[in-house]
Design a protein around this motif. Structure first.
Motif, PDB file in Angstrom:
ATOM      1  N   LYS A 106      12.438  43.048 -13.152  1.00 44.20           N
ATOM      2  CA  LYS A 106      11.239  42.784 -14.196  1.00 44.20           C
ATOM      3  C   LYS A 106      10.825  41.280 -14.186  1.00 44.20           C
ATOM      4  O   LYS A 106       9.781  40.689 -14.249  1.00 44.20           O
ATOM      5  N   ARG A 107      11.846  40.559 -14.635  1.00 45.28           N
ATOM      6  CA  ARG A 107      11.837  39.100 -14.788  1.00 45.28           C
ATOM      7  C   ARG A 107      11.569  38.162 -13.389  1.00 45.28           C
ATOM      8  O   ARG A 107      10.939  37.395 -13.780  1.00 45.28           O
ATOM      9  N   LEU A 108      12.166  38.666 -12.414  1.00 45.14           N
ATOM     10  CA  LEU A 108      11.919  37.957 -11.325  1.00 45.14           C
ATOM     11  C   LEU A 108      10.704  38.388 -10.206  1.00 45.14           C
ATOM     12  O   LEU A 108      10.251  37.660  -9.475  1.00 45.14           O
ATOM     13  N   GLU A 139      16.208  45.095 -15.299  1.00 46.37           N
ATOM     14  CA  GLU A 139      15.611  43.972 -16.247  1.00 46.37           C
ATOM     15  C   GLU A 139      15.475  42.767 -15.226  1.00 46.37           C
ATOM     16  O   GLU A 139      14.272  42.057 -15.421  1.00 46.37           O
ATOM     17  N   TYR A 140      16.468  42.496 -14.343  1.00 47.87           N
ATOM     18  CA  TYR A 140      16.262  41.371 -13.698  1.00 47.87           C
ATOM     19  C   TYR A 140      15.095  41.402 -12.483  1.00 47.87           C
ATOM     20  O   TYR A 140      14.415  40.553 -12.329  1.00 47.87           O
TER      21      TYR A 140
END
Length: 74
Positions: free
Chosen positions: A25-27, A22-23
């Protein structure tokens, strides 16, 4: 910007791998995030384990890298 996170041992817990994905994907809009999982040594001699693991870590760090060391003890 590239960010490498070097850790000793395999990340096995599914909640952690899900959070990492998830991180990532966000970063990805801001940087390239790479997780490097290195072999964990489980010899009887703890000092030998530390020596072998630190060699692996140093082999994955370039001279131009900015290094921040994190400890489980803070």
């Amino acid at each position: 910007m590239d960010i490498k996170i070097i850790c000793i041992g395999k990340i096995k817990e599914s909640y952690l791998t899900n959070a990492i994905e998830e991180y990532k994907k966000r970063l990805k809009v801001f940087c390239n995030l790479e997780i490097i999982e290195l072999k964990e040594f489980n010899n009887i001699d703890i000092n030998k384990n530390i020596e072998l693991e630190s060699e692996l870590i140093l082999n994955n760090i370039k001279k131009t890298d900015y290094v921040i060391a994190l400890s489980i003890k803070g």
